[in-house]
Scaffold this motif. Structure first.
Motif, mmCIF file in Angstrom:
data_model
loop_
_atom_site.group_PDB
_atom_site.id
_atom_site.type_symbol
_atom_site.label_atom_id
_atom_site.label_comp_id
_atom_site.label_asym_id
_atom_site.label_seq_id
_atom_site.Cartn_x
_atom_site.Cartn_y
_atom_site.Cartn_z
ATOM 1 N N HIS A 18 0.843 -1.194 0.000
ATOM 2 C CA HIS A 18 0.000 0.000 0.000
ATOM 3 C C HIS A 18 0.881 1.247 0.000
ATOM 4 C CE1 HIS A 18 -3.915 -2.011 1.097
ATOM 5 N NE2 HIS A 18 -3.054 -2.967 1.406
ATOM 6 N N PRO A 19 0.566 2.251 -0.799
ATOM 7 C CA PRO A 19 1.314 3.515 -0.718
ATOM 8 C C PRO A 19 1.255 4.070 0.695
ATOM 9 C CG PRO A 19 -0.107 3.489 -2.649
ATOM 10 C CD PRO A 19 -0.487 2.288 -1.824
ATOM 11 N N GLY A 20 2.358 4.639 1.135
ATOM 12 C CA GLY A 20 2.428 5.154 2.497
ATOM 13 C C GLY A 20 2.876 6.594 2.549
ATOM 14 N N PRO A 21 2.958 7.164 3.753
ATOM 15 C CA PRO A 21 3.281 8.585 3.888
ATOM 16 C C PRO A 21 4.764 8.915 3.830
ATOM 17 C CG PRO A 21 2.811 7.641 6.032
ATOM 18 C CD PRO A 21 2.553 6.557 5.043
ATOM 19 N N ALA A 22 5.645 7.922 3.877
ATOM 20 C CA ALA A 22 7.080 8.221 3.924
ATOM 21 C C ALA A 22 7.869 7.200 3.108
ATOM 22 C CB ALA A 22 7.546 8.250 5.380
ATOM 23 N N LEU A 23 8.219 6.076 3.702
ATOM 24 C CA LEU A 23 9.017 5.072 2.997
ATOM 25 C C LEU A 23 8.331 4.579 1.735
ATOM 26 C CD1 LEU A 23 10.294 2.764 5.901
ATOM 27 C CD2 LEU A 23 11.175 4.972 5.154
ATOM 28 N N LEU A 24 7.022 4.464 1.778
ATOM 29 C CA LEU A 24 6.266 3.911 0.645
ATOM 30 C C LEU A 24 5.525 4.990 -0.137
ATOM 31 C CD1 LEU A 24 4.847 0.664 2.324
ATOM 32 C CD2 LEU A 24 6.932 0.942 0.964
ATOM 33 N N ALA A 25 5.993 6.225 -0.029
ATOM 34 C CA ALA A 25 5.320 7.323 -0.732
ATOM 35 C C ALA A 25 5.520 7.247 -2.240
ATOM 36 C CB ALA A 25 5.823 8.667 -0.206
ATOM 37 N N GLU A 50 27.263 14.203 12.258
ATOM 38 C CA GLU A 50 25.956 14.643 11.770
ATOM 39 C C GLU A 50 24.967 13.481 11.714
ATOM 40 O OE1 GLU A 50 27.471 18.304 8.861
ATOM 41 O OE2 GLU A 50 27.278 16.258 8.078
ATOM 42 N N LEU A 51 25.429 12.327 11.252
ATOM 43 C CA LEU A 51 24.554 11.164 11.181
ATOM 44 C C LEU A 51 24.141 10.720 12.585
ATOM 45 C CD1 LEU A 51 23.171 8.978 9.483
ATOM 46 C CD2 LEU A 51 25.282 7.625 9.646
ATOM 47 N N HIS A 52 25.088 10.716 13.495
ATOM 48 C CA HIS A 52 24.784 10.326 14.860
ATOM 49 C C HIS A 52 23.765 11.274 15.490
ATOM 50 C CE1 HIS A 52 25.403 9.937 19.255
ATOM 51 N NE2 HIS A 52 25.574 8.652 18.958
ATOM 52 N N ARG A 53 23.918 12.560 15.219
ATOM 53 C CA ARG A 53 22.969 13.530 15.761
ATOM 54 C C ARG A 53 21.571 13.281 15.202
ATOM 55 N NH1 ARG A 53 19.962 17.405 14.671
ATOM 56 N NH2 ARG A 53 20.537 17.419 12.469
ATOM 57 N N LEU A 54 21.475 12.995 13.913
ATOM 58 C CA LEU A 54 20.176 12.757 13.284
ATOM 59 C C LEU A 54 19.464 11.552 13.891
ATOM 60 C CD1 LEU A 54 20.783 13.340 9.464
ATOM 61 C CD2 LEU A 54 19.139 14.554 10.900
ATOM 62 N N VAL A 55 20.161 10.425 13.938
ATOM 63 C CA VAL A 55 19.491 9.203 14.418
ATOM 64 C C VAL A 55 19.203 9.283 15.909
ATOM 65 C CG1 VAL A 55 20.434 7.783 12.563
ATOM 66 C CG2 VAL A 55 21.680 7.943 14.734
ATOM 67 N N LEU A 213 15.707 9.655 6.568
ATOM 68 C CA LEU A 213 16.135 10.688 7.510
ATOM 69 C C LEU A 213 17.255 11.532 6.911
ATOM 70 C CD1 LEU A 213 15.878 11.873 10.355
ATOM 71 C CD2 LEU A 213 17.420 10.075 11.163
ATOM 72 N N VAL A 214 18.202 10.879 6.252
ATOM 73 C CA VAL A 214 19.315 11.597 5.619
ATOM 74 C C VAL A 214 18.826 12.422 4.432
ATOM 75 C CG1 VAL A 214 21.432 11.269 4.271
ATOM 76 C CG2 VAL A 214 21.089 9.983 6.402
ATOM 77 N N LEU A 215 17.923 11.859 3.643
ATOM 78 C CA LEU A 215 17.455 12.537 2.425
ATOM 79 C C LEU A 215 16.453 13.650 2.706
ATOM 80 C CD1 LEU A 215 16.973 9.328 0.277
ATOM 81 C CD2 LEU A 215 18.539 11.186 -0.319
ATOM 82 N N ALA A 216 15.517 13.413 3.627
ATOM 83 C CA ALA A 216 14.431 14.371 3.864
ATOM 84 C C ALA A 216 14.686 15.293 5.036
ATOM 85 C CB ALA A 216 13.116 13.617 4.065
ATOM 86 N N GLY A 217 15.550 14.872 5.961
ATOM 87 C CA GLY A 217 15.865 15.708 7.103
ATOM 88 C C GLY A 217 14.981 15.443 8.309
ATOM 89 N N GLU A 218 15.432 15.929 9.459
ATOM 90 C CA GLU A 218 14.718 15.682 10.708
ATOM 91 C C GLU A 218 13.315 16.299 10.753
ATOM 92 O OE1 GLU A 218 15.095 16.637 15.488
ATOM 93 O OE2 GLU A 218 16.839 16.934 14.190
ATOM 94 N N PRO A 219 13.126 17.560 10.310
ATOM 95 C CA PRO A 219 11.768 18.126 10.400
ATOM 96 C C PRO A 219 10.727 17.300 9.641
ATOM 97 C CG PRO A 219 13.374 19.861 10.038
ATOM 98 C CD PRO A 219 14.103 18.564 9.868
ATOM 99 N N ALA A 220 11.070 16.858 8.426
ATOM 100 C CA ALA A 220 10.135 16.046 7.646
ATOM 101 C C ALA A 220 9.874 14.711 8.333
ATOM 102 C CB ALA A 220 10.676 15.809 6.241
ATOM 103 N N PRO A 230 8.725 9.633 17.013
ATOM 104 C CA PRO A 230 8.474 10.160 15.667
ATOM 105 C C PRO A 230 8.689 9.112 14.586
ATOM 106 C CG PRO A 230 10.581 10.925 16.489
ATOM 107 C CD PRO A 230 9.938 10.186 17.615
ATOM 108 N N GLY A 231 8.079 9.379 13.429
ATOM 109 C CA GLY A 231 8.300 8.519 12.277
ATOM 110 C C GLY A 231 7.206 7.488 12.070
ATOM 111 N N THR A 232 7.515 6.522 11.232
ATOM 112 C CA THR A 232 6.564 5.475 10.848
ATOM 113 C C THR A 232 7.202 4.110 11.026
ATOM 114 O OG1 THR A 232 7.317 5.361 8.546
ATOM 115 C CG2 THR A 232 5.624 7.020 9.070
ATOM 116 N N THR A 233 6.380 3.095 10.877
ATOM 117 C CA THR A 233 6.892 1.730 10.829
ATOM 118 C C THR A 233 6.046 0.944 9.834
ATOM 119 O OG1 THR A 233 7.662 -0.121 12.196
ATOM 120 C CG2 THR A 233 5.445 0.731 12.650
#
Length: 412
Positions: A18-25, A50-55, A213-220, A230-233
């Motif tokens: 099914h199309p999804g809001p993030a990974l499956l958009a 930077e990667l460590h801060r994001l995750v 997360l790397v491509l879209a950034g933390e706010p998205a 935060p986020g989806t599964t």
């Protein structure tokens, strides 16, 4: 020992995504690299800090079942020399299809997460462990690898068609040219794994989450889910006699809002073969949440929600699962060699009407936390949940009846 028992849930040939809001958009756009780059742009090159801060900022947890903090594994791998990055796509759990769904629909999101992490760690290669019994997913990932021109080398391996083949140490064994089965280890893979090097190993969904997360950034990333989670599964909804369906769900969403309704008393297995039984009446109002579900005694695990046949018996289904799991072990420790077949016998006897609750409790005490891997622990958890979540079903069998089949209008 029941070594040849087949899984009561067959490995899926087709998967509904099914199309999804993030990974499956981008499902409708197709899985190609040009379509992926058109959606996300070029892959950034975050530094390790930077990667460590994001995750860390979003509290990213692994989606393979254990929900281990990704930042902790990243830190451990970064402390060693010549780290290795591994994408585990083996998906040995028959009732799961989410990693296959990503391979078929968003393979480059998975690869971007792994490649960005490898660059940040200074790793020279990314290993992909592909499923041996899901040819469509394997071929799609191989095609995606052929499209890439990363400076990081992409190496592929094919896992054995076995439940425990995707266990972390089993994956390291496979990569090392040995039998694809778990072995006892004294240090986490992120500390000492492949060729005794720090090995950052996660499943496909985890890497896709890193990629987004790397491509879209933390706010998205934070626009979905809750403030605390935060986020989806991804959820795999599998039903007897139907192709599994994979849905992307923001954390905090109630199961009843995203899955087809069932009678309140219907038995549902959450988390897969190492998960736990519950009823739809309890699950429907439960939010999708790792800590929230754990507090309720329900492991989110790999995101599996399995519904047995309408006229099926959860005791009979559980008996078939434990028979299967007893034959899927590595056969290298007492809890698997002797304990799981004994547990299978106890569950089968309960299905046949005997009172084996005391025997199940005895075996649970002997097996839990005593195996070379978590295979016995997960099996025990699923069996014990049957006796606690569905006591009326267990009692009915002792009386020569079956609640599930009677409810469905079928003679027990």
């Amino acid at each position: 020992m029941t070594g040849s028992a087949a899984s009561p849930v067959p490995i899926p040939v087709r998967v509904g995504v099914h199309p999804g809001p993030a990974l499956l958009a981008g499902v409708a756009d197709g899985p190609s690299l040009p379509a992926h780059r058109a959606r996300y742009g070029d892959l950034p090159t975050p530094t390790l800090d930077e990667l460590h801060r994001l995750v860390s900022a979003v509290g990213l947890r692994g989606r393979g079942g254990a929900a281990f903090p990704f930042a902790t594994k990243l830190e451990a791998a970064a402390r060693g020399r010549r780290p290795v990055v591994v994408v585990n796509l083996s998906e040995g759990e028959p009732a799961s299809a989410k990693d296959s769904a990503l391979a078929l629909s968003a393979p480059h999101l998975v690869l971007d997460g792994a490649v960005a992490t490898a660059r940040a760690l200074g790793a020279r290669e990314v290993h992909l462990v592909l499923p041996g019994d899901r040819p469509m997913a394997r071929l799609r990932m191989l095609a995606a690898v052929d499209e890439r021109h990363d400076k990081v080398r992409l190496r592929t391996h094919t896992a054995d068609p076995r439940f425990v083949a995707g266990q972390a140490r089993a994956v390291v064994e496979l990569m090392s040219g040995r039998t694809n089965l778990p072995v006892t280890a004294w240090a986490p893979e992120a500390v000492e794994g492949y060729r005794r090097r720090p090995t950052l190993l996660s499943n496909a969904e985890t890497w896709a989450q890193v990629g987004r997360l790397v491509l879209a950034g933390e706010p998205a990333y934070r626009r979905l889910g809750t403030g605390a989670e935060p986020g989806t599964t991804l959820l795999t909804h599998s039903r007897h006699g139907a192709d599994p369906e994979v849905r992307e769900v923001p954390f905090g969403t109630s199961f009843g809002d995203v899955l087809p309704p069932l009678p309140a008393g219907a038995a549902v297995l959450v988390g897969g073969f190492h998960g736990a039984w519950t009823t739809w009446g309890l699950l429907a109002g439960t939010p999708v949440s790792v800590p929230g579900m754990a507090a309720a005694g329900l492991p989110l695990g790999a995101g599996i929600v399995h519904v047995p046949a309408t006229a099926g018996c959860p005791l009979g289904f559980t008996s078939a699962v434990v028979d299967y799991l007893a034959g899927q072990s590595a056969g290298r420790c007492g809890p698997c060699v002797n304990g799981l077949p004994a547990l299978a016998d106890a569950v089968r006897a309960a299905w046949q009407g005997r009172d084996t609750a005391a025997r199940v409790d005895e075996l649970a005490g002997l097996l839990t936390r005593r195996g070379a891997c978590a295979h016995p622990d997960g099996t025990v958890r699923m069996v014990r949940s049957l006796f606690t979540a569905l006591p009326a079903e267990v009692a009915a069998h002792r009386d020569g009846a079956c609640v599930a089949t009677t409810r469905a209008g079928v003679a027990p």
